[in-house]
Design a protein around this motif. Structure first.
Motif, PDB file in Angstrom:
ATOM      1  N   LYS A  72       0.836  -1.208   0.000  1.00  0.00           N
ATOM      2  CA  LYS A  72       0.000   0.000   0.000  1.00  0.00           C
ATOM      3  C   LYS A  72       0.867   1.253   0.000  1.00  0.00           C
ATOM      4  N   ALA A  73       1.990   1.211   0.719  1.00  0.00           N
ATOM      5  CA  ALA A  73       2.906   2.353   0.728  1.00  0.00           C
ATOM      6  C   ALA A  73       3.504   2.567  -0.658  1.00  0.00           C
ATOM      7  N   ALA A  74       3.865   1.477  -1.347  1.00  0.00           N
ATOM      8  CA  ALA A  74       4.392   1.589  -2.707  1.00  0.00           C
ATOM      9  C   ALA A  74       3.330   2.145  -3.644  1.00  0.00           C
ATOM     10  N   LEU A  75       2.095   1.705  -3.460  1.00  0.00           N
ATOM     11  CA  LEU A  75       1.000   2.178  -4.302  1.00  0.00           C
ATOM     12  C   LEU A  75       0.705   3.650  -4.049  1.00  0.00           C
ATOM     13  N   LYS A  76       0.868   4.070  -2.814  1.00  0.00           N
ATOM     14  CA  LYS A  76       0.654   5.472  -2.470  1.00  0.00           C
ATOM     15  C   LYS A  76       1.687   6.362  -3.168  1.00  0.00           C
ATOM     16  N   LEU A  77       2.910   5.855  -3.286  1.00  0.00           N
ATOM     17  CA  LEU A  77       3.963   6.613  -3.959  1.00  0.00           C
ATOM     18  C   LEU A  77       3.782   6.639  -5.476  1.00  0.00           C
ATOM     19  N   GLU A  78       3.211   5.552  -6.013  1.00  0.00           N
ATOM     20  CA  GLU A  78       2.988   5.477  -7.459  1.00  0.00           C
ATOM     21  C   GLU A  78       1.625   4.841  -7.737  1.00  0.00           C
ATOM     22  N   PRO A  79       0.552   5.641  -7.639  1.00  0.00           N
ATOM     23  CA  PRO A  79      -0.809   5.094  -7.754  1.00  0.00           C
ATOM     24  C   PRO A  79      -1.167   4.539  -9.134  1.00  0.00           C
ATOM     25  N   SER A  80      -0.433   4.894 -10.158  1.00  0.00           N
ATOM     26  CA  SER A  80      -0.774   4.431 -11.506  1.00  0.00           C
ATOM     27  C   SER A  80      -0.116   3.110 -11.874  1.00  0.00           C
ATOM     28  N   ASN A  81       0.669   2.533 -10.977  1.00  0.00           N
ATOM     29  CA  ASN A  81       1.392   1.300 -11.265  1.00  0.00           C
ATOM     30  C   ASN A  81       0.434   0.105 -11.205  1.00  0.00           C
ATOM     31  N   LYS A  82       0.182  -0.490 -12.368  1.00  0.00           N
ATOM     32  CA  LYS A  82      -0.772  -1.601 -12.452  1.00  0.00           C
ATOM     33  C   LYS A  82      -0.211  -2.886 -11.853  1.00  0.00           C
ATOM     34  N   THR A  83       1.096  -3.044 -11.886  1.00  0.00           N
ATOM     35  CA  THR A  83       1.708  -4.246 -11.312  1.00  0.00           C
ATOM     36  C   THR A  83       1.495  -4.284  -9.805  1.00  0.00           C
ATOM     37  N   ILE A  84       1.669  -3.132  -9.169  1.00  0.00           N
ATOM     38  CA  ILE A  84       1.461  -3.062  -7.715  1.00  0.00           C
ATOM     39  C   ILE A  84      -0.017  -3.286  -7.400  1.00  0.00           C
ATOM     40  N   HIS A  85      -0.913  -2.698  -8.199  1.00  0.00           N
ATOM     41  CA  HIS A  85      -2.357  -2.910  -8.010  1.00  0.00           C
ATOM     42  C   HIS A  85      -2.690  -4.395  -8.082  1.00  0.00           C
ATOM     43  N   ALA A  86      -2.176  -5.069  -9.105  1.00  0.00           N
ATOM     44  CA  ALA A  86      -2.477  -6.494  -9.301  1.00  0.00           C
ATOM     45  C   ALA A  86      -1.947  -7.325  -8.135  1.00  0.00           C
ATOM     46  N   GLU A  87      -0.712  -7.058  -7.739  1.00  0.00           N
ATOM     47  CA  GLU A  87      -0.111  -7.822  -6.637  1.00  0.00           C
ATOM     48  C   GLU A  87      -0.868  -7.589  -5.334  1.00  0.00           C
ATOM     49  N   LEU A  88      -1.247  -6.337  -5.087  1.00  0.00           N
ATOM     50  CA  LEU A  88      -1.962  -6.016  -3.853  1.00  0.00           C
ATOM     51  C   LEU A  88      -3.337  -6.674  -3.822  1.00  0.00           C
ATOM     52  N   SER A  89      -4.061  -6.639  -4.928  1.00  0.00           N
ATOM     53  CA  SER A  89      -5.387  -7.268  -4.932  1.00  0.00           C
ATOM     54  C   SER A  89      -5.276  -8.780  -4.779  1.00  0.00           C
ATOM     55  N   LYS A  90      -4.263  -9.380  -5.411  1.00  0.00           N
ATOM     56  CA  LYS A  90      -4.043 -10.820  -5.258  1.00  0.00           C
ATOM     57  C   LYS A  90      -3.704 -11.162  -3.807  1.00  0.00           C
ATOM     58  N   LEU A  91      -2.912 -10.315  -3.198  1.00  0.00           N
ATOM     59  CA  LEU A  91      -2.483 -10.532  -1.820  1.00  0.00           C
ATOM     60  C   LEU A  91      -3.639 -10.373  -0.836  1.00  0.00           C
TER      61      LEU A  91
END
Length: 156
Positions: A72-91
């Motif tokens: 979530k901290a990584a996503l907050k720094l780069e909200p447009s990153n789809k890889t982080i979105h996918a990994e976070l939702s899977k997690l």
């Protein structure tokens, strides 16, 4: 070293540690990869790659509770990153599944299996309906009583 050279060396060190963490993650050397990510984050706490990789390492180790805030901290720094979105939702999904499995296991350990599903089923039934196990038990007792009375009558 001059301040410029020191900054350049630190930048190269961070890149090398990030690449090292990526290769260690690919080789399933999670402890070493976590150490490399932590070293990067000591120098650059907002390094998105290191945060993402640390989250992935923790997730691979089954530490979902620790991995989710890091991603979530990584996503907050780069909200447009789809890889982080996918990994976070899977997690998040894996973490929810793990919690459900643990809840069911604790219910079974405490002798109260699937309380929630049973209470829903009972609410849907009519108030006079009898569960099958009670009906089967009562039938077995009745047949046992009849058999016992036949045996006693045969002896007299």
């Amino acid at each position: 070293f001059s301040p410029d050279e020191e900054a350049e060396l630190l930048d190269v060190k961070v890149k090398c540690l990030n690449n090292l963490a990526a290769s260690q993650l690919k080789l399933d050397h999670f402890k070493a990869a976590l150490k490399s990510c932590n070293q990067v984050l000591e120098h650059q706490p907002g390094n998105i790659k290191a945060l993402f990789r640390k989250g992935k390492v923790l997730a691979q180790q089954g530490e979902y509770r620790e991995a989710i805030p890091i991603l979530k901290a990584a996503l907050k720094l780069e909200p447009s990153n789809k890889t982080i979105h996918a990994e976070l939702s899977k997690l998040v999904k894996k973490h929810a599944d793990q919690r459900n499995v643990e809840t069911e296991m604790y219910r079974k350990m405490l002798g109260n299996p699937s309380t929630a599903s049973t209470s829903r089923k009972c609410k849907d039934k009519l108030p006079w309906s009898i569960p099958w196990k009670w009906l089967f038990g009562a039938t077995a007792i009745a047949l046992g009583g009849v058999a016992l009375s036949v045996v006693i009558a045969a002896r007299n």
